[in-house]
Design a protein around this motif. Structure first.
Motif, PDB file in Angstrom:
ATOM      1  N   GLU A   1      -6.527   8.380   3.249  1.00  0.00           N
ATOM      2  CA  GLU A   1      -7.295   7.092   3.554  1.00  0.00           C
ATOM      3  C   GLU A   1      -8.567   6.991   4.498  1.00  0.00           C
ATOM      4  O   GLU A   1      -9.544   6.205   4.297  1.00  0.00           O
TER       5      GLU A   1
ATOM      6  N   SER B   1      -5.147  -4.342  -1.650  1.00  0.00           N
ATOM      7  CA  SER B   1      -5.801  -4.648  -0.467  1.00  0.00           C
ATOM      8  C   SER B   1      -7.130  -5.137  -0.715  1.00  0.00           C
ATOM      9  O   SER B   1      -7.733  -5.114  -1.792  1.00  0.00           O
TER      10      SER B   1
ATOM     11  N   GLN C   1      -2.021   1.552  -7.766  1.00  0.00           N
ATOM     12  CA  GLN C   1      -3.103   1.280  -6.550  1.00  0.00           C
ATOM     13  C   GLN C   1      -2.537   0.466  -5.487  1.00  0.00           C
ATOM     14  O   GLN C   1      -1.874  -0.482  -5.596  1.00  0.00           O
ATOM     15  N   LYS C   2      -3.298   0.677  -4.403  1.00  0.00           N
ATOM     16  CA  LYS C   2      -3.119  -0.284  -3.254  1.00  0.00           C
ATOM     17  C   LYS C   2      -3.487  -1.633  -3.702  1.00  0.00           C
ATOM     18  O   LYS C   2      -4.553  -1.744  -4.300  1.00  0.00           O
TER      19      LYS C   2
ATOM     20  N   ARG D   1      -3.157   1.693   6.953  1.00  0.00           N
ATOM     21  CA  ARG D   1      -1.895   0.917   7.030  1.00  0.00           C
ATOM     22  C   ARG D   1      -1.687  -0.138   8.551  1.00  0.00           C
ATOM     23  O   ARG D   1      -1.977   0.722   9.494  1.00  0.00           O
TER      24      ARG D   1
ATOM     25  N   TYR E   1       0.834  -1.232   0.023  1.00  0.00           N
ATOM     26  CA  TYR E   1      -0.157  -0.040   0.143  1.00  0.00           C
ATOM     27  C   TYR E   1       0.884   1.357  -0.057  1.00  0.00           C
ATOM     28  O   TYR E   1       0.267   2.173  -0.207  1.00  0.00           O
TER      29      TYR E   1
END
Length: 520
Positions: A496, A277, A274-275, A483, A195
């Motif tokens: 976020e 997740s 992009q993250k 995170r 991330y």
């Protein structure tokens, strides 16, 4: 499977060496040994991707005392071993493997891994790699070595590595030349690369230059190393370009073989910017539906970064001693851990009702004006210069070193980080701020958008209701957007936090987003 007698002896000898090193020394060198059970799961997962017809050429590039080779000896079963090599720079740990596995045709090299990776004779030599590379943070890597490794990665793979990258990223990327075609690699590495921005080159490599098979992210509340506060994941891939409708398995929590959650993720056209997740994967698949998020209702800004809190945040005694005028003082909140109540009440003068109120020194007058008109304040500022505060990075970057960022008091605040306590409660705390106090950058300021502010003013009791609503957002939701680090530590950035979704909304908040659009 019960550890062998050799494994039990290896673990004992490893602990003996561990005790000779300080915690600080091991942190600097990133020396955190992998539990045997976990090493066995990783090796078994990796072997399953190799055909029985392919003899194993095994490499453990961050050998330590040899836990992955020890696991290989237990898990190998019907596979034949062609060769096995371990590379370790620390002679004390390498001696353990040399002593215990001398009759196993295991070659232990006391050598720098990066020198090993550059040797022409090692190119495409291994078809199985399993390891836990050292977690050395970027500021512990010598700049000359960092630059050398960045050039190597660029030359080998065409990837540009950020100077913020930890040593483990160089280990993974520079192992590419060591793997044979269709070779399998599994790495136990920090999950931060999933991330953070500086993790993009590794995400790019995994999505475009090899065939990513699986990523298992451990629950950050369950640290994989007793003495390392880092959240971990296991990345397994094959040395071949992805083709067709390639996909990989992303799992979270539990164990590698029995995860708590699993997703099959499309690998083709995967955006490495992009993250990676559960939240982003679920959004791509449309599994989340319409979500009411914090960003729909609030503008979010980080708290003030002063560059020298110990100097700029002052108490009444300092104010009195230097005759600092009230107009240059803003009440400021202490760290979240000192706030015992979620509702911050105000005194008649706007200061918060807390013990030992302190103030932010916030003067935006040029030095010559301060010197002429406010001698007490000037004297105090000069005392800061004598300490060299004006040369600190943040202070030196300002027009005048003592200028502060501008922040208005916000009705709501959120802590920037926090630890979950293992009972499922969210680690990030929200506060309702009735005072005129602002906060440092250990908080995030939440400013209600006009449509929401209008509804709150109509009925002030709604302010507390909204506070309770935010504090009821479950831990899992923070896991999706923020995170996570080891030991239950969680952080959330402004960008976020805005994606954090409410579990449900009261009737009076429904339709606020539409009203907000009308106001725009």
């Amino acid at each position: 499977m019960k550890p062998s007698v050799t494994e039990q002896e290896r673990f004992k000898l490893q602990l003996d060496v561990d005790r000779t090193k300080s915690q600080e020394e091991r942190n600097i060198h990133g020396q955190f040994s992998t539990p045997y059970v976990l090493a066995s799961q990783i090796v078994a997962r990796s072997l399953a991707e190799l055909p029985l017809s392919a003899p194993v050429s095994f490499l453990e590039p961050a050998l330590g005392s040899g836990v992955f080779y020890s696991a290989l000896m237990q898990e190998i079963r019907d596979h034949a071993i062609l060769e096995a090599v371990g590379v370790e720079q620390d002679e004390a740990y390498a001696k353990i493997a040399t002593k215990l596995f001398i009759d196993k045709d295991f070659k232990v090299l006391v050598q720098d891994y990066f020198a090993f990776a550059r040797a022409p004779g090692n190119r495409s030599r291994f078809n199985l790699l399993c390891t836990n590379p050292p977690y050395v943070r970027h500021h512990h890597i010598e700049s000359s070595l960092k630059q050398e490794l960045q050039i190597l990665v660029s030359d080998n793979l065409g990837l540009k590595i950020s100077g913020l990258s930890g040593l483990y990223m160089y280990f993974v990327l520079l192992a590419d030349v060591l793997l044979a075609p269709d070779g399998v690699a599994s790495w136990l590495i920090p999950s931060e690369f999933l991330y953070v921005n500086y993790g993009q080159p590794l995400r790019d490599y995994l999505s475009k230059q090899v065939t990513l098979l699986s990523i298992h992210q451990f629950d950050p509340d369950t640290v994989q190393f007793d003495d390392a506060l880092v959240s971990s994941c296991v990345v397994t891939y094959k040395k071949t370009r992805p083709i067709g409708t390639a996909s990989f398995t992303f799992s979270f929590g539990g164990s590698i073989s029995h995860p708590a959650e699993t997703r099959i993720v499309d690998l083709i056209n995967r955006d490495s910017a992009q993250k990676w997740s559960l939240l982003h994967f679920d959004q791509e698949e449309g599994l989340l539906g319409e979500r009411d998020t914090v960003g729909d209702f609030f503008e979010i800004r980080r708290g003030v970064a002063t560059g020298a809190n110990e100097f700029f945040i002052i108490d009444p005694a300092v104010i009195k001693e230097y005759s600092i005028p009230r107009k240059f003082l803003k009440p400021i909140l202490p760290s979240p851990r000192y706030l015992t109540q979620a509702v911050i009440e105000a005194n008649p003068d706007g200061t918060p009702k807390i013990d030992k109120v302190k103030f932010l020194l916030d003067c935006n007058l040029p030095p010559d004006v301060v010197k002429e008109q406010y001698p007490g304040l000037w004297k105090y500022l000069q005392s800061g210069k004598k300490q060299g505060l004006h040369e600190r990075y943040l202070c030196a970057s300002k027009e005048a070193w003592y200028f502060q960022e501008k922040r208005a008091p916000s009705l709501y605040l959120a802590s920037y980080m926090g630890r979950s306590n293992g009972n499922g409660q969210a680690p990030i705390r929200f506060f309702l701020n009735h005072s005129q106090a602002i906060a440092t950058n250990v908080f995030l300021h939440l400013y209600p958008k006009p449509a929401l502010m209008s509804l709150l003013n109509e009925n002030p009791e709604r302010m507390k209701e909204l506070l309770d609503l935010m504090n009821a957002i479950p831990l899992q939701e923070f896991m999706r957007v923020g995170r996570a680090y080891g030991g239950g530590l969680h952080k959330v950035e402004p960008g976020e936090l805005k994606n954090l979704a409410f579990s449900q909304l009261p009737e009076w908040m429904k339709g606020v987003v539409e009203k907000q659009m009308v106001l725009i």
